[in-house]
Design an enzyme around this catalytic site. Structure first.
Site, PDB file in Angstrom:
ATOM      1  N   ARG A   1      42.769 -48.329   1.449  1.00  0.00           N
ATOM      2  CA  ARG A   1      44.251 -48.548   0.706  1.00  0.00           C
ATOM      3  C   ARG A   1      44.515 -48.408  -0.582  1.00  0.00           C
ATOM      4  O   ARG A   1      45.198 -47.967  -1.011  1.00  0.00           O
ATOM      5  CB  ARG A   1      44.805 -49.826   1.493  1.00  0.00           C
TER       6      ARG A   1
ATOM      7  N   ILE B   1      54.947 -48.800  -0.225  1.00  0.00           N
ATOM      8  CA  ILE B   1      54.001 -48.694   0.776  1.00  0.00           C
ATOM      9  C   ILE B   1      54.095 -49.934   1.603  1.00  0.00           C
ATOM     10  O   ILE B   1      54.216 -51.027   1.071  1.00  0.00           O
ATOM     11  CB  ILE B   1      52.637 -48.321   0.454  1.00  0.00           C
ATOM     12  N   SER B   2      54.220 -49.869   3.010  1.00  0.00           N
ATOM     13  CA  SER B   2      54.432 -51.042   3.685  1.00  0.00           C
ATOM     14  C   SER B   2      53.204 -52.203   3.814  1.00  0.00           C
ATOM     15  O   SER B   2      52.238 -51.854   3.498  1.00  0.00           O
ATOM     16  CB  SER B   2      54.702 -50.644   5.134  1.00  0.00           C
ATOM     17  N   GLN B   3      53.703 -53.285   3.898  1.00  0.00           N
ATOM     18  CA  GLN B   3      52.793 -54.319   4.275  1.00  0.00           C
ATOM     19  C   GLN B   3      51.561 -53.904   5.324  1.00  0.00           C
ATOM     20  O   GLN B   3      52.025 -53.369   6.508  1.00  0.00           O
ATOM     21  CB  GLN B   3      53.554 -55.525   4.661  1.00  0.00           C
TER      22      GLN B   3
END
Ligand code: SAH
Length: 220
Positions: free
Chosen positions: A43, A69-71
């Site tokens: 990530r 950017i999503s959780q």
């Protein structure tokens, strides 16, 4: 820096998120293959360099152009809900950094991903190829229209919130396929929705839980 400890913390955060929302999602645990992909895909390499240190924080992060950017928990949950197999063809709307596409690439045969901001699309495509994700193809276009040349899809995942399920996407979902999409207006309540289509072609829609996504923008 290897981010080993941060990665393990992210996995623990995903597991507690799953436990916390299990009555809404119907999921006690996520597929071990999904958790393996979350462990494997780095990530930290998808966020801007000055944010590598916060890459594993349990929240969304800004990645430029007003996008996020999503959780990690939401990435993992949405991936799990698609129930992909190694023969699946999946469509993502909202490539962003390419992180979600990289996760999907570990679980599906082929990933197609659409991004409307040209620079994000270009950067994500270059990053995914440089990192060796060979089964991901991206393009810059309006996700409301889907990718008819590659349809139908076993899974469709939309990572921006739309006011309703875009009809073109529904039309491109295979019988037996699953779509995960946040539905709602910008900056108001949004629901993560699971759309399933059975083998007779009938669709069923289920609201799962409240979420907060950037808007899916319609190009006119
Ligand atoms: N999945 C991404 C994060 C998505 S953020 C990741 O893993 O990094 C939402 C993205 O959807 C943004 O990049 C935004 O530009 C894109 N988007 C919004 N409306 C869109 C549309 N109509 N078609 C394609 N992409 C869209």
């Amino acid at each position: 820096m290897t981010f080993e400890r941060e990665r393990e913390q992210m996995i623990a955060d995903i597991e507690s998120g799953v436990a916390f929302t299990r009555t809404m999602t119907g999921r006690n645990h996520l597929d071990p293959r999904v958790m393996k992909a979350m462990r494997l895909v780095p990530r930290e390499d998808f966020v801007p360099t000055n944010m590598r240190g916060s890459a594993f924080r349990d929240g969304a992060l800004p990645v430029g152009h007003g996008q996020t950017i999503s959780q990690p928990y939401i990435v993992a949950l949405m991936t799990d809900l698609l129930e992909l197999t190694d023969t699946s063809i999946v469509l993502e709307i909202g490539t962003g950094t390419g992180y979600q596409a990289a996760i999907l690439s570990q679980l599906a045969r082929q990933v197609y991903s659409i991004e409307r901001i040209a620079e994000l699309a270009r950067t994500a495509q270059r990053r995914l190829s440089d990192m060796g994700y060979q089964n991901v193809e991206t393009r810059c276009s309006d996700g409301y229209l889907g990718w008819p040349e590659k349809a139908p899809f076993d899974g469709i995942i939309v990572t921006a919130a739309a006011p309703e399920v875009p009809p073109a996407l529904l039309a491109q979902l295979k019988p037996g396929g699953r779509m995960v999409i946040p539905i709602g207006l910008p900056y108001s309540r949004q629901e993560l929705v699971l759309v399933t289509r059975d083998l007779q072609g009938e669709t069923d829609t289920r609201d799962l839980l409240g979420v907060a996504f950037v808007p899916m923008v319609e190009d006119t």
